[in-house]
Motif scaffolding. Structure first.
Motif, mmCIF file in Angstrom:
data_model
loop_
_atom_site.group_PDB
_atom_site.id
_atom_site.type_symbol
_atom_site.label_atom_id
_atom_site.label_comp_id
_atom_site.label_asym_id
_atom_site.label_seq_id
_atom_site.Cartn_x
_atom_site.Cartn_y
_atom_site.Cartn_z
ATOM 1 N N LEU A 85 13.796 8.104 7.148
ATOM 2 C CA LEU A 85 13.657 6.649 7.712
ATOM 3 C C LEU A 85 12.154 6.395 7.348
ATOM 4 C CD1 LEU A 85 14.623 4.063 8.783
ATOM 5 C CD2 LEU A 85 14.250 5.008 11.132
ATOM 6 N N SER A 86 11.361 7.252 7.777
ATOM 7 C CA SER A 86 9.867 7.329 7.436
ATOM 8 C C SER A 86 9.537 6.909 6.049
ATOM 9 C CB SER A 86 9.209 8.704 7.873
ATOM 10 O OG SER A 86 9.252 8.771 9.356
ATOM 11 N N PRO A 87 9.916 7.596 4.910
ATOM 12 C CA PRO A 87 9.389 7.205 3.804
ATOM 13 C C PRO A 87 10.102 5.745 3.265
ATOM 14 C CG PRO A 87 10.895 9.178 3.668
ATOM 15 C CD PRO A 87 10.532 8.925 5.024
ATOM 16 N N ILE A 88 11.196 5.592 3.845
ATOM 17 C CA ILE A 88 11.928 4.323 3.601
ATOM 18 C C ILE A 88 10.971 3.212 3.908
ATOM 19 C CG2 ILE A 88 13.695 2.683 4.006
ATOM 20 C CD1 ILE A 88 15.670 5.279 3.978
ATOM 21 N N LEU A 89 10.419 3.212 5.322
ATOM 22 C CA LEU A 89 9.602 2.147 5.950
ATOM 23 C C LEU A 89 8.293 2.290 5.246
ATOM 24 C CD1 LEU A 89 10.255 2.793 9.744
ATOM 25 C CD2 LEU A 89 11.136 0.954 8.328
ATOM 26 N N ILE A 90 7.716 3.305 4.605
ATOM 27 C CA ILE A 90 6.502 3.451 3.834
ATOM 28 C C ILE A 90 6.531 2.528 2.649
ATOM 29 C CG2 ILE A 90 4.794 4.851 2.994
ATOM 30 C CD1 ILE A 90 5.284 6.909 4.918
ATOM 31 N N VAL A 91 7.795 3.052 1.959
ATOM 32 C CA VAL A 91 8.024 2.167 0.730
ATOM 33 C C VAL A 91 8.039 0.718 1.014
ATOM 34 C CG1 VAL A 91 9.764 1.767 -0.820
ATOM 35 C CG2 VAL A 91 9.273 3.982 -0.452
ATOM 36 N N CYS A 92 8.755 0.325 1.956
ATOM 37 C CA CYS A 92 9.023 -1.136 2.355
ATOM 38 C C CYS A 92 7.382 -1.756 2.581
ATOM 39 C CB CYS A 92 9.735 -1.512 3.561
ATOM 40 S SG CYS A 92 11.520 -0.888 3.157
ATOM 41 N N ALA A 93 6.676 -0.955 3.467
ATOM 42 C CA ALA A 93 5.601 -1.436 3.652
ATOM 43 C C ALA A 93 4.408 -1.734 2.699
ATOM 44 C CB ALA A 93 4.820 -0.487 4.938
ATOM 45 N N ARG A 328 -7.405 -4.158 -10.560
ATOM 46 C CA ARG A 328 -8.365 -4.086 -9.529
ATOM 47 C C ARG A 328 -7.968 -2.841 -8.546
ATOM 48 N NH1 ARG A 328 -5.530 -8.852 -9.160
ATOM 49 N NH2 ARG A 328 -4.659 -9.229 -6.953
ATOM 50 N N PRO A 329 -8.913 -2.216 -7.984
ATOM 51 C CA PRO A 329 -8.748 -1.043 -7.212
ATOM 52 C C PRO A 329 -7.451 -1.181 -6.133
ATOM 53 C CG PRO A 329 -11.131 -1.170 -7.467
ATOM 54 C CD PRO A 329 -10.346 -2.567 -8.122
ATOM 55 N N ARG A 330 -7.752 -2.166 -5.340
ATOM 56 C CA ARG A 330 -6.779 -2.300 -4.227
ATOM 57 C C ARG A 330 -5.441 -2.353 -4.780
ATOM 58 N NH1 ARG A 330 -7.691 -6.971 0.312
ATOM 59 N NH2 ARG A 330 -9.580 -5.652 0.524
ATOM 60 N N LEU A 331 -5.110 -3.292 -5.794
ATOM 61 C CA LEU A 331 -3.759 -3.482 -6.450
ATOM 62 C C LEU A 331 -3.314 -2.212 -6.841
ATOM 63 C CD1 LEU A 331 -1.656 -5.698 -6.660
ATOM 64 C CD2 LEU A 331 -2.752 -6.156 -8.999
ATOM 65 N N VAL A 332 -4.261 -1.481 -7.712
ATOM 66 C CA VAL A 332 -3.982 -0.470 -8.377
ATOM 67 C C VAL A 332 -3.448 0.943 -7.185
ATOM 68 C CG1 VAL A 332 -4.592 1.787 -9.838
ATOM 69 C CG2 VAL A 332 -4.893 -0.633 -10.335
ATOM 70 N N GLY A 333 -4.424 0.832 -6.181
ATOM 71 C CA GLY A 333 -4.113 1.906 -5.042
ATOM 72 C C GLY A 333 -2.680 1.581 -4.285
ATOM 73 N N TYR A 334 -2.423 0.222 -4.088
ATOM 74 C CA TYR A 334 -1.199 -0.077 -3.327
ATOM 75 C C TYR A 334 -0.316 0.487 -4.418
ATOM 76 C CZ TYR A 334 -3.227 -2.332 0.549
ATOM 77 O OH TYR A 334 -4.116 -2.744 1.671
ATOM 78 N N GLY A 335 -0.170 -0.095 -5.659
ATOM 79 C CA GLY A 335 0.946 0.497 -6.541
ATOM 80 C C GLY A 335 1.171 2.058 -6.724
ATOM 81 N N ALA A 336 -0.088 2.536 -6.933
ATOM 82 C CA ALA A 336 0.095 4.022 -6.996
ATOM 83 C C ALA A 336 0.835 4.540 -5.817
ATOM 84 C CB ALA A 336 -1.272 4.695 -7.204
ATOM 85 N N VAL A 337 0.454 4.398 -4.405
ATOM 86 C CA VAL A 337 1.050 4.645 -3.368
ATOM 87 C C VAL A 337 2.510 4.409 -3.192
ATOM 88 C CG1 VAL A 337 1.126 4.727 -0.903
ATOM 89 C CG2 VAL A 337 -0.967 4.912 -2.003
ATOM 90 N N LEU A 338 3.015 3.283 -3.874
ATOM 91 C CA LEU A 338 4.228 2.631 -3.666
ATOM 92 C C LEU A 338 4.987 3.602 -4.713
ATOM 93 C CD1 LEU A 338 6.269 0.882 -3.077
ATOM 94 C CD2 LEU A 338 5.594 -0.895 -5.043
#
Length: 468
Positions: A85-93, A328-338
């Motif tokens: 459930l934790s990785p699922i919630l992280i993916v959604c976030a 841009r850094p923020r978008l790339v960062g969120y995309g990489a983590v996702l």
């Protein structure tokens, strides 16, 4: 004329007082409306249709609370799998974060359940009471048979949609093919009846009465989105430089010579907005990004012979005349983590053990059996999460001289949970310490490299001459 509020000042915005008044939306057509209807139809099809699908003679998607199993087509998840459930919630976030940085509140405008059901209820309101001006006139009119009929028709359809929504939702937790007949014959259990009533009331109130107030006062998303937007986020914006000064004009008038902009001040963008805001005042917390104002404004621009896009998806940087920066850094960062979390979640689901083994030692420390050996008792719990029969050999290891007293083999049917006792004994002279770690193994027959292991402890006295 007040200066429009800019995108980067969204954190200073407050809910306007006029939002507390009833919002009468006007019907409209456009590209984004068709996109929203298509997406909403797909979501409704998935929500109302998936619950009726069958897989291997059972409901395809079912959270079986009584059996503590969650079935998703060919996969079955148990309480031991809640760690997923934790990785699922992280993916959604992070998915939501990525979308917000890229295009603002597109989730709210197109796929949020509150928005989807709100638009459905607004459509029912239109076919029951008429368009915007007709509804306003009906609300102001004195009570009559026609008014009662139209209001009853609207609320009846609202309740019908709410009941079907509630029954479908509960059907994901109780088999839908058993739930529906039991509800129709008034034989459903108290718990199922309560939840159907609860979700019916929640849907009816949220989508029918509260509507935009849920987005404004109950959902926190609109309040924290300001910390995520940047100058390159694509949000719905009014082009001030092109539109001002706004004002009515006659056909054929050289409005540029009169000092007017492209905005004819028709109020269409306000009348179609489900939250009742004026997007020309700048991006506001109340905006859910549905693009209704874009469709309405484009239709007016086309009729006037002007270029469309006076209200459009754009960024603060583009409005100021600079080129848009997509990477841009923020978008790339969120995309990489996702992406990383999606890969991790996929790997975790694919590699999770389909058979689990847990060992619990009995409370008694030890005892002396009839053969004069020191004996410890254990309880083994084995769960077969797969859809195949499994047969395992049971063994124990730890130190020399251990003897297993109990079943040497276990057979597991698909989805079976088996709990059985067994004991381990050893000659007193074989003990080297009071407490020794031992390991229980389940080895699948025919696959010696496929085994499960769970550790426990073996206790006994070192004094071999002790009387028991």
């Amino acid at each position: 004329m007040s200066k429009p509020i800019q995108v980067h000042n969204i954190e200073t915005l407050e809910v306007k007082s006029h939002i507390s008044d009833k919002v009468y939306t006007r019907s409209f057509k456009g590209v984004f409306r068709r996109l929203r209807i298509g997406g909403g139809a797909l979501l409704f099809l998935l929500y109302f249709g998936t619950v009726w699908l069958t897989w291997n003679q059972r409901q395809a998607v079912l959270w079986d609370l009584s059996a503590k199993k969650f079935h998703i087509f060919s996969s079955t998840f148990w309480p031991q799998d809640l760690v997923l459930l934790s990785p699922i919630l992280i993916v959604c976030a992070f998915g939501l974060f990525f979308l917000t940085v890229w295009a603002g509140r597109v989730w709210c405008g197109y796929t949020c359940p509150q928005s989807a059901w709100m638009w459905a209820f607004m459509w029912v309101e239109k076919i029951s009471e008429g368009d915007r001006n007709q509804r306003k006139k009906l609300d102001r009119a004195p009570t009559s048979l026609q008014k009662v009929y139209k209001k009853s028709k609207k609320h009846g359809l609202w309740l019908l949609i709410s009941v079907v929504t509630a029954v479908t939702f509960v059907g994901y937790f109780a088999p839908i093919r058993e739930l529906v007949p039991s509800l129709l014959t008034f034989q459903a259990g108290e718990l199922a009846t309560f939840w159907v009533f609860f979700f019916t009331l929640a849907t009816y109130l949220n989508a029918g009465w509260l509507r935009e107030k849920v987005c404004l006062h109950m959902c926190p998303y609109g309040r924290f989105q300001s910390s995520m937007l940047d100058k390159d986020s694509l949000v719905i914006s009014y082009d001030v430089a092109r539109g001002e000064a706004r004002g009515a004009r006659s056909s054929g008038l050289d409005y540029k010579a009169e000092g007017l902009g492209d905005c004819v001040d028709c109020q269409m963008c306000v009348q179609v907005c489900p939250t009742g805001i004026d997007i020309r005042d700048g991006l506001q917390m109340e905006c859910i990004g549905c693009a209704a104002c874009v469709d309405a404004c484009d239709s007016v621009m086309e009729k006037m012979g002007y270029e469309t896009g006076l209200i459009r998806y754009t960024s603060e940087r583009e409005l100021s005349g600079e080129p848009l920066k997509i990477v841009r850094p923020r978008l790339v960062g969120y995309g990489a983590v996702l992406i990383a979390m999606i890969i991790t979640l996929t790997w975790a689901i694919a590699s999770r053990p389909l058979v689990s083994l847990d060992v619990a030692k009995d409370r008694g420390l030890y005892r002396l059996n009839t053969q004069g050996e020191i004996e410890n008792s254990y309880t083994l719990k084995v769960i077969n999460k797969s859809h195949q029969n499994r047969r395992y050999n049971v063994s124990v290891k730890g130190f020399e001289g251990l003897n297993l007293i109990g079943p040497a083999y276990v057979n597991l049917n698909p989805g079976e949970q088996l709990t059985f006792p067994l004991s381990v004994s050893v000659a007193p002279g074989a003990l080297k310490v009071d407490v020794t770690e031992i390991a229980f193994y389940l080895t699948q027959l025919g696959q010696n490299d496929s085994s499960l292991m769970s550790t426990s402890r073996f206790t006994g006295p070192l004094d071999n001459h002790r009387k028991y």
